[in-house]
Scaffold this active site. Structure first.
Site, mmCIF file in Angstrom:
data_model
loop_
_atom_site.group_PDB
_atom_site.id
_atom_site.type_symbol
_atom_site.label_atom_id
_atom_site.label_comp_id
_atom_site.label_asym_id
_atom_site.label_seq_id
_atom_site.Cartn_x
_atom_site.Cartn_y
_atom_site.Cartn_z
ATOM 1 N N PRO A 120 0.559 -1.254 0.205
ATOM 2 C CA PRO A 120 0.222 0.239 0.020
ATOM 3 C C PRO A 120 0.844 1.069 -0.286
ATOM 4 O O PRO A 120 0.279 1.976 -0.316
ATOM 5 C CB PRO A 120 -0.731 -0.327 1.590
ATOM 6 C CG PRO A 120 -0.440 -1.358 2.420
ATOM 7 C CD PRO A 120 0.358 -2.286 1.797
ATOM 8 N N GLU A 143 2.819 -7.059 8.343
ATOM 9 C CA GLU A 143 3.064 -5.271 8.987
ATOM 10 C C GLU A 143 4.180 -4.819 7.847
ATOM 11 O O GLU A 143 4.005 -3.739 7.270
ATOM 12 C CB GLU A 143 3.683 -4.913 10.147
ATOM 13 C CG GLU A 143 2.828 -5.511 11.207
ATOM 14 C CD GLU A 143 1.753 -5.054 11.124
ATOM 15 O OE1 GLU A 143 1.467 -3.499 11.147
ATOM 16 O OE2 GLU A 143 0.735 -6.058 11.384
ATOM 17 N N ARG A 184 -3.813 -9.092 -19.667
ATOM 18 C CA ARG A 184 -5.319 -8.389 -21.277
ATOM 19 C C ARG A 184 -4.736 -7.787 -22.558
ATOM 20 O O ARG A 184 -5.066 -8.086 -23.309
ATOM 21 C CB ARG A 184 -6.208 -7.862 -20.338
ATOM 22 C CG ARG A 184 -7.067 -7.793 -19.517
ATOM 23 C CD ARG A 184 -7.615 -7.481 -18.797
ATOM 24 N NE ARG A 184 -8.984 -6.345 -19.713
ATOM 25 C CZ ARG A 184 -9.278 -6.560 -20.741
ATOM 26 N NH1 ARG A 184 -9.783 -8.503 -19.945
ATOM 27 N NH2 ARG A 184 -10.343 -6.498 -21.601
ATOM 28 N N ASP A 192 -12.012 -0.466 -23.858
ATOM 29 C CA ASP A 192 -12.187 -0.916 -22.848
ATOM 30 C C ASP A 192 -11.668 0.694 -22.260
ATOM 31 O O ASP A 192 -11.651 1.804 -22.717
ATOM 32 C CB ASP A 192 -11.158 -1.382 -21.657
ATOM 33 C CG ASP A 192 -10.855 -2.707 -22.060
ATOM 34 O OD1 ASP A 192 -11.894 -3.235 -22.313
ATOM 35 O OD2 ASP A 192 -10.177 -3.722 -21.660
#
Ligand code: ADE
Length: 248
Positions: free
Chosen positions: A89, A116, A154, A169
């Protein structure tokens, strides 16, 4: 296109790769994806992959040695990758632009963190990229790795049956997608927009471009700054802004 995914949950990753477009492309050999169990690269009896953080604090940190051993093995068996992506993150936000770049590299290694975090030396030695799939915290990098593999795969020729559908798309041109309809023409009291059943291909194309533009303006206006717009689309935006007309 080759992917290597390093994880302590190989079953979760394999399950995510088994079906759909990626699963089929893998079956045909268009995608060569190897999932590596991080615990296979430990040397202790209990296959420990984490330890307490230096400096104290809550949670556990993933040890560097198994990742280093996994990377050595991957390079020896599968060759030098074009990118080594650490899913975290704390990484840079993953975008379609990033997916395109990775698709052009031919071989991508994804390292999935848990607990963590991962010992910083893994990032320092191996990671060419640190990637976040969005501003929320998941319990590990496995699902983000699956997201990354799907988005990149893709774009590899032969993975999606119809290349045109990839081009059209959302984000293909930096805009959100237009609305789609199929039969029946009237359902639950709701009719398909007339233009779509008119047979006027020029009108249909125009309606779709307008819808895509309106949706983008309403939901993600910041995308318009970098979208590939033609003169007519710029004019429409100008008109909508000038009349104060609200995109529906
Ligand atoms: N690991 C946990 N949360 C994540 C996120 N949002 N993106 C990438 N890796 C993660």
């Amino acid at each position: 296109m080759r992917f290597d995914i390093v994880t302590i949950f190989p079953g979760m990753v394999e399950a995510g790769l088994a079906e759909g477009v990626v699963g089929r492309a893998r079956g045909r050999g268009v995608l060569d994806i190897a999932v590596h169990n991080l615990r296979d690269f430990t040397t202790d009896r209990h296959h420990v992959v984490d330890d307490v953080p230096f400096g104290g604090g809550p949670g556990m940190v993933m040890k560097p040695e198994p990742f280093f051993a996994a990377m050595d093995a991957i390079i020896a068996r599968r060759g030098q990758p074009g990118a080594v992506v650490l899913l975290t993150p704390a990484g840079r936000r993953f975008t379609q632009v990033e997916a395109r770049r990775l698709a052009g590299l031919g071989h991508v290694v994804a390292l999935c963190g848990r607990y963590e975090g991962v010992d910083e030396r893994v990032r320092e030695r191996w990671a060419t990229d640190e990637v976040s799939i969005g501003d929320y915290v998941l319990s590990g990098g496995e699902r983000p790795a699956l997201v990354l593999v799907d988005a990149v795969a893709r774009l590899v020729p032969g993975v999606v049956g119809d290349d045109q559908s990839v081009e059209a798309d959302s984000f293909g041109r930096g805009l959100l997608d237009y609305p789609h309809y199929t039969r029946p023409a009237v359902f639950a009291g709701m009719a398909v927009p007339e233009v779509l059943t008119s047979g006027h291909h020029g009108e249909i194309r125009r309606w779709r471009r307008q819808q895509a533009l309106r949706r983008t303006l309403e939901r993600r206006p910041e995308l318009l700054e970098t979208a590939e717009l033609d003169d007519e689309e710029r004019r429409w935006l100008h008109e909508w802004a000038g009349t104060g007309e609200r995109p529906e």
